[in-house]
Design a protein around this motif. Structure first.
Motif, PDB file in Angstrom:
ATOM      1  N   TRP A 154       0.824  -1.205   0.000  1.00 11.29           N
ATOM      2  CA  TRP A 154       0.000   0.000   0.000  1.00 11.29           C
ATOM      3  C   TRP A 154       0.858   1.254   0.000  1.00 11.29           C
ATOM      4  O   TRP A 154       0.711   2.126  -0.851  1.00 11.29           O
ATOM      5  CB  TRP A 154      -0.961   0.038   1.198  1.00 11.29           C
ATOM      6  N   ASP A 155       1.780   1.350   0.968  1.00 12.11           N
ATOM      7  CA  ASP A 155       2.539   2.590   1.158  1.00 12.11           C
ATOM      8  C   ASP A 155       3.453   2.928  -0.010  1.00 12.11           C
ATOM      9  O   ASP A 155       3.623   4.097  -0.341  1.00 12.11           O
ATOM     10  CB  ASP A 155       3.397   2.507   2.427  1.00 12.11           C
ATOM     11  N   LYS A 156       4.036   1.912  -0.634  1.00  7.88           N
ATOM     12  CA  LYS A 156       5.078   2.162  -1.625  1.00  7.88           C
ATOM     13  C   LYS A 156       4.663   1.900  -3.064  1.00  7.88           C
ATOM     14  O   LYS A 156       5.434   2.189  -3.980  1.00  7.88           O
ATOM     15  CB  LYS A 156       6.310   1.330  -1.276  1.00  7.88           C
ATOM     16  N   VAL A 157       3.461   1.364  -3.278  1.00  2.34           N
ATOM     17  CA  VAL A 157       3.023   1.093  -4.654  1.00  2.34           C
ATOM     18  C   VAL A 157       1.590   1.589  -4.876  1.00  2.34           C
ATOM     19  O   VAL A 157       1.362   2.518  -5.644  1.00  2.34           O
ATOM     20  CB  VAL A 157       3.118  -0.413  -4.996  1.00  2.34           C
ATOM     21  N   ILE A 158       0.635   0.973  -4.223  1.00  2.28           N
ATOM     22  CA  ILE A 158      -0.776   1.214  -4.531  1.00  2.28           C
ATOM     23  C   ILE A 158      -1.209   2.635  -4.198  1.00  2.28           C
ATOM     24  O   ILE A 158      -1.905   3.284  -4.990  1.00  2.28           O
ATOM     25  CB  ILE A 158      -1.667   0.195  -3.796  1.00  2.28           C
ATOM     26  N   SER A 159      -0.811   3.146  -3.033  1.00  3.51           N
ATOM     27  CA  SER A 159      -1.310   4.462  -2.600  1.00  3.51           C
ATOM     28  C   SER A 159      -1.005   5.554  -3.619  1.00  3.51           C
ATOM     29  O   SER A 159      -1.856   6.408  -3.886  1.00  3.51           O
ATOM     30  CB  SER A 159      -0.753   4.842  -1.232  1.00  3.51           C
ATOM     31  N   ALA A 160       0.166   5.554  -4.201  1.00  2.00           N
ATOM     32  CA  ALA A 160       0.520   6.590  -5.177  1.00  2.00           C
ATOM     33  C   ALA A 160      -0.307   6.459  -6.449  1.00  2.00           C
ATOM     34  O   ALA A 160      -0.750   7.463  -7.020  1.00  2.00           O
ATOM     35  CB  ALA A 160       2.009   6.526  -5.513  1.00  2.00           C
ATOM     36  N   GLN A 161      -0.553   5.235  -6.883  1.00  4.73           N
ATOM     37  CA  GLN A 161      -1.321   5.058  -8.110  1.00  4.73           C
ATOM     38  C   GLN A 161      -2.812   5.305  -7.918  1.00  4.73           C
ATOM     39  O   GLN A 161      -3.526   5.577  -8.876  1.00  4.73           O
ATOM     40  CB  GLN A 161      -1.068   3.672  -8.699  1.00  4.73           C
ATOM     41  N   LEU A 162      -3.304   5.215  -6.680  1.00  2.51           N
ATOM     42  CA  LEU A 162      -4.698   5.554  -6.404  1.00  2.51           C
ATOM     43  C   LEU A 162      -4.843   6.982  -5.894  1.00  2.51           C
ATOM     44  O   LEU A 162      -5.900   7.380  -5.426  1.00  2.51           O
ATOM     45  CB  LEU A 162      -5.306   4.570  -5.392  1.00  2.51           C
ATOM     46  N   ASP A 163      -3.792   7.778  -6.019  1.00  2.65           N
ATOM     47  CA  ASP A 163      -3.822   9.185  -5.634  1.00  2.65           C
ATOM     48  C   ASP A 163      -3.933  10.021  -6.905  1.00  2.65           C
ATOM     49  O   ASP A 163      -3.014  10.043  -7.730  1.00  2.65           O
ATOM     50  CB  ASP A 163      -2.559   9.559  -4.851  1.00  2.65           C
ATOM     51  N   SER A 164      -5.060  10.685  -7.067  1.00  2.42           N
ATOM     52  CA  SER A 164      -5.319  11.468  -8.280  1.00  2.42           C
ATOM     53  C   SER A 164      -4.343  12.626  -8.456  1.00  2.42           C
ATOM     54  O   SER A 164      -4.243  13.190  -9.540  1.00  2.42           O
ATOM     55  CB  SER A 164      -6.750  12.010  -8.244  1.00  2.42           C
ATOM     56  N   ARG A 165      -3.593  12.949  -7.406  1.00  5.82           N
ATOM     57  CA  ARG A 165      -2.624  14.053  -7.474  1.00  5.82           C
ATOM     58  C   ARG A 165      -1.233  13.590  -7.886  1.00  5.82           C
ATOM     59  O   ARG A 165      -0.339  14.407  -8.047  1.00  5.82           O
ATOM     60  CB  ARG A 165      -2.540  14.749  -6.107  1.00  5.82           C
ATOM     61  N   HIS A 166      -1.044  12.281  -8.048  1.00  2.14           N
ATOM     62  CA  HIS A 166       0.273  11.732  -8.383  1.00  2.14           C
ATOM     63  C   HIS A 166       0.578  11.949  -9.862  1.00  2.14           C
ATOM     64  O   HIS A 166      -0.239  11.670 -10.730  1.00  2.14           O
ATOM     65  CB  HIS A 166       0.336  10.233  -8.055  1.00  2.14           C
ATOM     66  N   GLY A 167       1.776  12.460 -10.114  1.00  2.00           N
ATOM     67  CA  GLY A 167       2.210  12.688 -11.494  1.00  2.00           C
ATOM     68  C   GLY A 167       3.543  12.031 -11.727  1.00  2.00           C
ATOM     69  O   GLY A 167       4.246  11.706 -10.776  1.00  2.00           O
ATOM     70  N   PRO A 168       3.860  11.692 -12.927  1.00  2.00           N
ATOM     71  CA  PRO A 168       3.224  12.226 -14.122  1.00  2.00           C
ATOM     72  C   PRO A 168       1.887  11.577 -14.488  1.00  2.00           C
ATOM     73  O   PRO A 168       1.144  12.107 -15.305  1.00  2.00           O
ATOM     74  CB  PRO A 168       4.262  11.965 -15.224  1.00  2.00           C
ATOM     75  N   CYS A 169       1.548  10.439 -13.907  1.00  2.00           N
ATOM     76  CA  CYS A 169       0.246   9.833 -14.181  1.00  2.00           C
ATOM     77  C   CYS A 169      -0.144   8.930 -13.020  1.00  2.00           C
ATOM     78  O   CYS A 169       0.671   8.620 -12.158  1.00  2.00           O
ATOM     79  CB  CYS A 169       0.258   9.059 -15.495  1.00  2.00           C
ATOM     80  N   ASN A 170      -1.411   8.519 -13.016  1.00  2.00           N
ATOM     81  CA  ASN A 170      -1.928   7.659 -11.965  1.00  2.00           C
ATOM     82  C   ASN A 170      -3.087   6.853 -12.525  1.00  2.00           C
ATOM     83  O   ASN A 170      -3.582   7.131 -13.617  1.00  2.00           O
ATOM     84  CB  ASN A 170      -2.337   8.484 -10.746  1.00  2.00           C
ATOM     85  N   MET A 171      -3.521   5.851 -11.784  1.00  3.24           N
ATOM     86  CA  MET A 171      -4.599   4.989 -12.256  1.00  3.24           C
ATOM     87  C   MET A 171      -5.973   5.635 -12.126  1.00  3.24           C
ATOM     88  O   MET A 171      -6.894   5.278 -12.860  1.00  3.24           O
ATOM     89  CB  MET A 171      -4.560   3.651 -11.524  1.00  3.24           C
ATOM     90  N   VAL A 172      -6.118   6.593 -11.232  1.00  3.91           N
ATOM     91  CA  VAL A 172      -7.402   7.256 -11.042  1.00  3.91           C
ATOM     92  C   VAL A 172      -7.834   7.969 -12.318  1.00  3.91           C
ATOM     93  O   VAL A 172      -9.000   7.908 -12.709  1.00  3.91           O
ATOM     94  CB  VAL A 172      -7.354   8.235  -9.844  1.00  3.91           C
TER      95      VAL A 172
END
Length: 181
Positions: A154-172
């Motif tokens: 969660w902390d090092k992989v999933i959370s960043a990809q489920l964060d709409s503010r993460h760039g340059p891209c995210n899964m949201v």
């Protein structure tokens, strides 16, 4: 760059888009009281600003796992995170239950999870068959059942990809397009 998201960053000036996340513990031995990895995930989901849409425990049984996951897929859940059943013992059947349901597998998830996990547990990461994919427009991430693996995943992989503010891209940002033909 920060330690959480190498090569990426969280733009704190933007509002986060809350994702409806369900947490599924897969275990023959855990109950609500002893489900430490499920509790960690649920707290992490809420702490990240997401909605904990559901939480359940099912036994290490292919049909029980599939029934729960497919039930959530049709109920507005946008992501499912499972914990448990990804090992290599006879009762570990999460990949066998989930992989055939995937419309698309996210191959890189396993690679990245193992890179992160190796930093924590060394070669013991070989005993995990963590995986992720998409089922009918819903992201599904399958993590091992240990507290450490759940935190790392969660902390090092999933959370960043489920964060709409993460760039340059995210899964949201891809969610509206997952069911395109």
């Amino acid at each position: 760059m920060n330690a959480l998201t190498p090569g990426g960053k969280i733009n704190q000036s933007l509002p986060i888009k809350a994702v409806r996340v369900a947490v599924l513990t897969i275990s023959d031995t855990r109950d609500e009281e002893s489900d430490t990895s499920g509790h960690i995930l649920a707290e992490r989901v809420k702490g990240a600003g997401h909605e904990l849409a559901a939480k359940a425990i099912v036994p290490d049984d292919v049909e029980a796992i599939r029934k729960q996951v497919l039930g959530w897929v049709g109920e507005g859940v946008e992501a499912i995170v499972t914990t448990g059943g990804t090992g290599i013992t006879g009762r570990d059947v999460t990949p066998e239950a989930i992989r055939p349901l995937f419309d698309k597998e996210i191959d890189g998830f396993s690679v990245i999870f193992h890179l992160i996990s190796y930093q924590s547990v060394g070669l013991s990461t070989l005993q995990s068959r963590a995986l992720a994919g998409i089922i009918k427009g819903v992201f599904v991430f399958c993590l091992p059942g240990s507290n450490g693996a759940v935190r790392d995943g969660w902390d090092k992989v999933i959370s960043a990809q489920l964060d709409s503010r993460h760039g340059p891209c995210n899964m949201v940002e891809l969610m509206p397009r997952l069911l395109e033909a």
